[in-house]
Structures are given as C-alpha cells and as structure tokens.
Design a protein around this motif. Structure first.
Motif, PDB file in Angstrom:
ATOM      1  N   ASN A  20       9.384 -96.089  29.568  1.00 54.05           N
ATOM      2  CA  ASN A  20      10.322 -95.116  30.120  1.00 54.05           C
ATOM      3  C   ASN A  20      11.600 -95.129  29.280  1.00 54.05           C
ATOM      4  O   ASN A  20      12.060 -96.195  28.864  1.00 54.05           O
ATOM      5  CB  ASN A  20      10.646 -95.473  31.575  1.00 54.05           C
ATOM      6  CG  ASN A  20      11.530 -94.448  32.236  1.00 54.05           C
ATOM      7  OD1 ASN A  20      11.308 -93.256  32.088  1.00 54.05           O
ATOM      8  ND2 ASN A  20      12.529 -94.915  32.960  1.00 54.05           N
ATOM      9  N   TYR A  21      12.138 -93.946  29.021  1.00 56.30           N
ATOM     10  CA  TYR A  21      13.389 -93.803  28.276  1.00 56.30           C
ATOM     11  C   TYR A  21      14.359 -92.924  29.065  1.00 56.30           C
ATOM     12  O   TYR A  21      13.950 -91.955  29.722  1.00 56.30           O
ATOM     13  CB  TYR A  21      13.164 -93.140  26.911  1.00 56.30           C
ATOM     14  CG  TYR A  21      12.320 -93.915  25.939  1.00 56.30           C
ATOM     15  CD1 TYR A  21      10.981 -93.583  25.742  1.00 56.30           C
ATOM     16  CD2 TYR A  21      12.856 -94.960  25.199  1.00 56.30           C
ATOM     17  CE1 TYR A  21      10.197 -94.277  24.832  1.00 56.30           C
ATOM     18  CE2 TYR A  21      12.081 -95.666  24.289  1.00 56.30           C
ATOM     19  CZ  TYR A  21      10.761 -95.310  24.116  1.00 56.30           C
ATOM     20  OH  TYR A  21       9.986 -96.009  23.218  1.00 56.30           O
ATOM     21  N   VAL A  22      15.625 -93.222  28.929  1.00 58.50           N
ATOM     22  CA  VAL A  22      16.624 -92.286  29.430  1.00 58.50           C
ATOM     23  C   VAL A  22      16.593 -91.068  28.526  1.00 58.50           C
ATOM     24  O   VAL A  22      16.326 -91.166  27.317  1.00 58.50           O
ATOM     25  CB  VAL A  22      18.020 -92.946  29.457  1.00 58.50           C
ATOM     26  CG1 VAL A  22      18.547 -93.224  28.063  1.00 58.50           C
ATOM     27  CG2 VAL A  22      18.997 -92.090  30.236  1.00 58.50           C
ATOM     28  N   GLU A  23      16.839 -89.909  29.099  1.00 60.31           N
ATOM     29  CA  GLU A  23      16.680 -88.652  28.370  1.00 60.31           C
ATOM     30  C   GLU A  23      17.487 -88.619  27.073  1.00 60.31           C
ATOM     31  O   GLU A  23      17.027 -88.107  26.051  1.00 60.31           O
ATOM     32  CB  GLU A  23      17.092 -87.493  29.270  1.00 60.31           C
ATOM     33  CG  GLU A  23      16.757 -86.104  28.711  1.00 60.31           C
ATOM     34  CD  GLU A  23      15.269 -85.868  28.592  1.00 60.31           C
ATOM     35  OE1 GLU A  23      14.499 -86.402  29.413  1.00 60.31           O
ATOM     36  OE2 GLU A  23      14.880 -85.137  27.649  1.00 60.31           O
ATOM     37  N   SER A  24      18.659 -89.196  27.087  1.00 64.34           N
ATOM     38  CA  SER A  24      19.564 -89.089  25.945  1.00 64.34           C
ATOM     39  C   SER A  24      19.095 -89.842  24.703  1.00 64.34           C
ATOM     40  O   SER A  24      19.628 -89.609  23.611  1.00 64.34           O
ATOM     41  CB  SER A  24      20.961 -89.587  26.335  1.00 64.34           C
ATOM     42  OG  SER A  24      20.906 -90.940  26.721  1.00 64.34           O
ATOM     43  N   LYS A  30      15.582 -90.262  24.019  1.00 61.66           N
ATOM     44  CA  LYS A  30      14.205 -89.889  23.693  1.00 61.66           C
ATOM     45  C   LYS A  30      14.124 -89.296  22.282  1.00 61.66           C
ATOM     46  O   LYS A  30      14.927 -88.450  21.910  1.00 61.66           O
ATOM     47  CB  LYS A  30      13.669 -88.884  24.714  1.00 61.66           C
ATOM     48  CG  LYS A  30      13.356 -89.508  26.061  1.00 61.66           C
ATOM     49  CD  LYS A  30      12.799 -88.482  27.039  1.00 61.66           C
ATOM     50  CE  LYS A  30      12.463 -89.131  28.374  1.00 61.66           C
ATOM     51  NZ  LYS A  30      11.957 -88.129  29.358  1.00 61.66           N
TER      52      LYS A  30
END
Length: 119
Positions: free
Chosen positions: A57-61, A63
C-alpha cells in the motif's frame, strides 16, 4: 525488538534515496512492515506498507515514485525513493508488527531518520 533505520540525508529535488530498516531481537514472525513520515507541524502519515502475504500500500502522493520491498531472512524493509520533491522532506519512521518467540505480536517503531529534499 529494535528497529534501526538508515539511509536518510540531504538530496536535491529530483534525486533518489534508499531507506533501510532492520529489525533485531529474538523474532519469530513479522506480519507487517511499513514506513511513516512526519513533517514539521503535520501529523504522522503512512507512506508505504507491506504485509507478510505481499500486499503493498502507498499513500497517493508517492505512487510511481517510491517502492517498498522486504527481505524476510534479514527481517528488513526498504524504501526506494525517486523523483524526490521538497514536500517529501520529513522524519521517516519504520514500523513493524513483530512476534518474538513464544510471544504475541506487538507494534514497534524505529527512532526515525531525517530526509531533506532541498536545492
């Protein structure tokens, strides 16, 4: 259990850094490892995480710019950061859910490592 981070420092915008975190202790299992960050005046946020079954999982900023990987035999997790931006500047913390032998899973944090993106 101790989590020790390394690899932070000063980098120019557009540059790259690789953070490492190694867990030490009498470890039976690690179910989760992740990287969080906290910038001055802001709350700590999840940057990237990886579970024992390989879910990432990654934070959107971040990716497309950051990649989290894990080395099971070494009880380690890495964060490859590329195309760094000034807004990525923060103290980065390693987090892990670890079970020592004959004990239940507990949550552990590293002491944090500073990443500064600036020209």
């Amino acid at each position: 259990v101790q989590l020790v981070e390394s690899g932070g420092g000063l980098v120019q915008p557009g540059g790259s850094l690789r953070l490492s975190c190694a867990a030490s202790g009498v470890i039976s299992s690690i179910s989760y490892m992740g990287w969080y960050r906290q910038a001055p005046g802001k709350e700590r946020e999840l940057v990237a995480s990886i579970t024992s079954d390989g879910s990432i999982n990654y934070v959107e900023s971040v990716k497309g710019r950051f990649t989290i990987t894990r080395d099971r035999p070494k009880n380690a997790v890495y964060l490859q950061m590329s195309s760094l931006k000034p807004e990525d500047s923060a103290v980065y913390y390693c987090n892990a859910h670890v079970a020592e032998i004959m004990r239940a899973f507990m949550n552990y944090w590293g002491k944090g490592i500073l990443v500064t993106v600036s020209s």
